[in-house]
Design an enzyme around this catalytic site. Structure first.
Site, PDB file in Angstrom:
ATOM      1  N   ARG A 208       0.853  -1.180   0.000  1.00 44.32           N
ATOM      2  CA  ARG A 208       0.000   0.000   0.000  1.00 44.32           C
ATOM      3  C   ARG A 208       0.892   1.234   0.000  1.00 44.32           C
ATOM      4  O   ARG A 208       1.983   1.227   0.592  1.00 44.32           O
ATOM      5  CB  ARG A 208      -0.884   0.033   1.258  1.00 44.32           C
ATOM      6  CG  ARG A 208      -2.038  -0.929   1.241  1.00 44.32           C
ATOM      7  CD  ARG A 208      -3.115  -0.541   0.218  1.00 44.32           C
ATOM      8  NE  ARG A 208      -4.234  -1.449   0.214  1.00 44.32           N
ATOM      9  CZ  ARG A 208      -4.421  -2.452  -0.650  1.00 44.32           C
ATOM     10  NH1 ARG A 208      -3.539  -2.680  -1.608  1.00 44.32           N
ATOM     11  NH2 ARG A 208      -5.492  -3.216  -0.583  1.00 44.32           N
TER      12      ARG A 208
ATOM     13  N   HIS B 288      -0.955   0.590  -9.853  1.00 48.99           N
ATOM     14  CA  HIS B 288      -1.669  -0.369  -8.981  1.00 48.99           C
ATOM     15  C   HIS B 288      -2.250  -1.537  -9.792  1.00 48.99           C
ATOM     16  O   HIS B 288      -3.442  -1.840  -9.719  1.00 48.99           O
ATOM     17  CB  HIS B 288      -2.771   0.335  -8.176  1.00 48.99           C
ATOM     18  CG  HIS B 288      -3.146  -0.423  -6.918  1.00 48.99           C
ATOM     19  ND1 HIS B 288      -3.519   0.190  -5.748  1.00 48.99           N
ATOM     20  CD2 HIS B 288      -3.193  -1.761  -6.659  1.00 48.99           C
ATOM     21  CE1 HIS B 288      -3.797  -0.719  -4.823  1.00 48.99           C
ATOM     22  NE2 HIS B 288      -3.594  -1.917  -5.358  1.00 48.99           N
TER      23      HIS B 288
END
Ligand code: GLV
Length: 306
Positions: free
Chosen positions: A221, A269
């Site tokens: 993350r 991502h």
């Protein structure tokens, strides 16, 4: 009973298709078009608007659309008794490992350097391989697979986790042994879950303890990384570069300094995107177990945060 899919900004159609192909009978409602909130007993969510789950008086199960659950756990309005489950899927693990292996091999064989050389018509045969020793922070399903596959490929590997582990297959370090772990490695991979304990773990203090020239890969993350600490670490040579797939703000803002930093490889991502066809069976399996009052699979431990 119905399942509500809540994933604002994400197209839910491949999930609907995958779920319908297994269970055509299940009633699916898609946020924000929820006509019968009282019939919703399970939700499948990705970055749902905080507080929205309290609209469902009969909710019994919260299922994450991905492996990560930080987007759910940050919603403090979700009652303690409500079980949260996440995706643990071989296909997702496979994609993640492939991405990480690509990053490690890219560093090991310097492909980025050759691409730059090619543009300048440079023939430079020096240092065709960098010796690589890989450290993986976070040794859950994803981290473990990365360790196993890189080990199989012949790279020395080391794991670091936040809890004690007996009989771990690879050299294993806990958080208080971080500096010993960092001494062993020159590629650092972050696959930790994001919890208050792990937020900001990739910071100047950690970079300063790395072997100079360490390469960083963050596929966990964005908030694991203190973003302003990264460019100075690369510019000083403490890190030789980094491959990032996740950021504090996504999409990465146009004026973010990362776009311009030499030595950074950025991806949007995509390291491991849940494949609805592969993951739908386990979402439905948990709904079946819920109805039958059987133990759920891949339940998140809220106090651990993963
Ligand atoms: C992706 O980031 C996931 O949590 O599955």
């Amino acid at each position: 009973m119905s399942l509500a899919i809540i994933c604002p900004g994400k197209d839910p159609s491949s999930w609907i298709q995958a779920i319908r192909s297994i269970d055509p009978e299940l009633e699916i409602q898609v946020y924000p078009e929820i006509k019968h909130p009282e019939s919703v007993e399970a939700v499948l969510v990705w970055q749902h608007p905080k507080g929205i789950l309290s609209d469902f008086p009969n909710l019994k199960l919260v299922s994450s659309m991905g492996a990560g659950v930080d987007h759910i756990l940050t919603d403090e309005s979700i009652p303690e008794h409500l079980p949260i489950v996440r995706i643990v899927d071989d296909r997702l693990t496979w994609s993640m490992t492939n991405y990480v292996v690509m990053g490690v091999l890219n560093f090991h064989r310097q492909i980025t350097r050759y691409q730059t050389d090619q543009k300048k018509k440079v023939w430079d045969m020096s240092q065709p391989e960098i010796d690589v020793r890989v450290g993986v922070m976070g040794v859950g399903a994803l981290g473990y697979d990365v360790l196993e596959k890189l080990d199989f490929m012949g790279f020395p590997v080391f794991g670091l986790g936040f809890s004690e582990k007996d009989d771990f297959k690879f050299p294993y370090y806990t958080r208080d042994q971080l500096s010993d772990f960092l001494k062993e490695i020159n590629v650092l991979i972050c696959l930790l879950p994001l919890t208050p304990d792990t937020e900001g773990v990739l910071n100047k203090e950690l970079f300063d303890q790395c072997e100079p020239g360490t390469y960083l890969i963050n596929v966990a993350r964005g908030r694991h990384l203190v973003e302003e600490d990264l460019a100075p670490a690369i510019q000083s040579g403490q890190l030789s570069g980094a491959m990032l797939d996740v950021y504090h703000q996504e999409p990465l803002p146009q004026d973010h300094p990362f776009w311009e930093v030499d030595g950074l490889t950025l991806t949007p991502h995509i390291a491991s995107v849940t494949n609805p066809k592969a993951a739908a069976p386990q979402v439905l399996e948990n709904i079946k177990r819920l109805k039958a009052n059987e133990p759920l699979k891949n339940v998140v431990n809220r106090s651990k945060g993963y």
